[in-house]
Enzyme design. Sequence first.
Site, PDB file in Angstrom:
ATOM      1  N   TYR A  61       0.848  -1.212   0.000  1.00 29.94           N
ATOM      2  CA  TYR A  61       0.000   0.000   0.000  1.00 29.94           C
ATOM      3  C   TYR A  61       0.866   1.237   0.000  1.00 29.94           C
ATOM      4  CZ  TYR A  61      -4.102  -2.874   1.262  1.00 29.94           C
ATOM      5  OH  TYR A  61      -5.118  -3.802   1.291  1.00 29.94           O
ATOM      6  N   SER A  62       0.590   2.185  -0.896  1.00 32.61           N
ATOM      7  CA  SER A  62      -0.276   2.005  -2.056  1.00 32.61           C
ATOM      8  C   SER A  62       0.573   2.259  -3.278  1.00 32.61           C
ATOM      9  CB  SER A  62      -1.437   2.979  -2.035  1.00 32.61           C
ATOM     10  OG  SER A  62      -2.307   2.695  -0.968  1.00 32.61           O
TER      11      SER A  62
END
Length: 350
Positions: A61-62
């Site tokens: 992420y991300s």
Amino acid sequence: MSFGKNSTEPYVQVGNSGLFVYRVGLGTMQFGWSADEAAANAVMNTYVEHGGNFIDTADCYSSWSNALGGPENPGGVSEEMIGRWLATQNRYDIVLATKVRAAMGMQFCDSRATFKQREGLSRRWIIKSCEDSLRRLNTDYIDLYQAHFIDPLIPIEETLSAFTDLVRQGKVRYMGCSNFSAWRLMQALWTSDKNNLESFISLQPEYNLLSPTRGDFETELAQVCENYGLGVIPYSPLAGGVLTGKYRRGKELPQSVRAEENAERRFSEQNWNIIETLVSVAERNAMTPAQAAINWLRAKPVVTAPIIGANSPEQLISVLNGLDKKLSAADVDELDQASDFHRPRTSLET
Ligand SMILES: NC(=O)c1ccc[n+]([C@@H]2O[C@H](COP(=O)([O-])OP(=O)(O)OC[C@H]3O[C@@H](n4cnc5c(N)ncnc54)[C@H](OP(=O)(O)O)[C@@H]3O)[C@@H](O)[C@H]2O)c1
């Protein structure tokens, strides 16, 4: 044998494991993408102030942030933000979940072969990823370490044995999986059993009123989870924001880095009809559409705790304020019927 969900509201037991989590988890895919560090800290503080203890992230992420309207981000940024915030908390009070499997960025790779060394569910990559996540998260253990999605190139025995080593070394408390099909999940449970390895205690599926895989989940995966005592922690309960009421038929897209992707993936005549039913059920129950969408999920006995995502304390609070409200069986049924076309029909369905 069937195992029920043991509830000590507002905390719930994750399947048959000894893990207890708040009735909704906090997803953190937004951090470093649509929420900067100040917003991330405010969201996490608000969540724990309301009794929350369950934070879900992933190593990657991300990493897609730049391609989807956010800043440059090679992955790992959400974990780093959580790690800095965790230093301000009592570590034991937080149930921290992260994931391994996705690529951390092609920019480090000079060939497809190198790329395969930097993703997946091989022993080599799982152990490196876990060490990297521990460092970024600023902790010496992960409460729930999840296989993000299946790796068809790697034998499941290798994956489970690497996860088991991490559990037995004390670096991981429990292991779970996400996005597995029913046969893959059964294969993993059977392999753990046969080889005396640790087992997955939870499944993180996409499950919401608009989810195209709703049928697969309800007819197959839910049965596996109920019968083998796995907790279910659905992601994207608001379909990326589409079930909040701010996306309406014929109206302009709302301000969101996800708006265009949502339009591409989720706009259809059938989905607009589901949204209209959701809005009317919500109004009748003095809920927002987002509250009704989350409470529809929470009414399903197999669901342990949906994982919600928020960019601000205001978004989070407006969802949390709905958790003490309940939909009637008739309301749940009306929403089930409205999105029923997502369910495959088989004459053998049980
Ligand atoms: N395992 C997996 O493969 C996987 C995949 C996806 C997600 N996840 C996990 O699940 C978490 C949740 O997924 P998700 O972000 O897709 O969840 P979601 O709850 O379906 O959507 C969250 C989005 O809805 C909007 N929103 C939230 N509350 C709102 C409110 N009260 N009013 C208006 N808009 C609101 C926000 O977007 P805008 O402000 O931009 O509109 C927010 O980013 C992630 O953070 C991640 O931890 C896991």
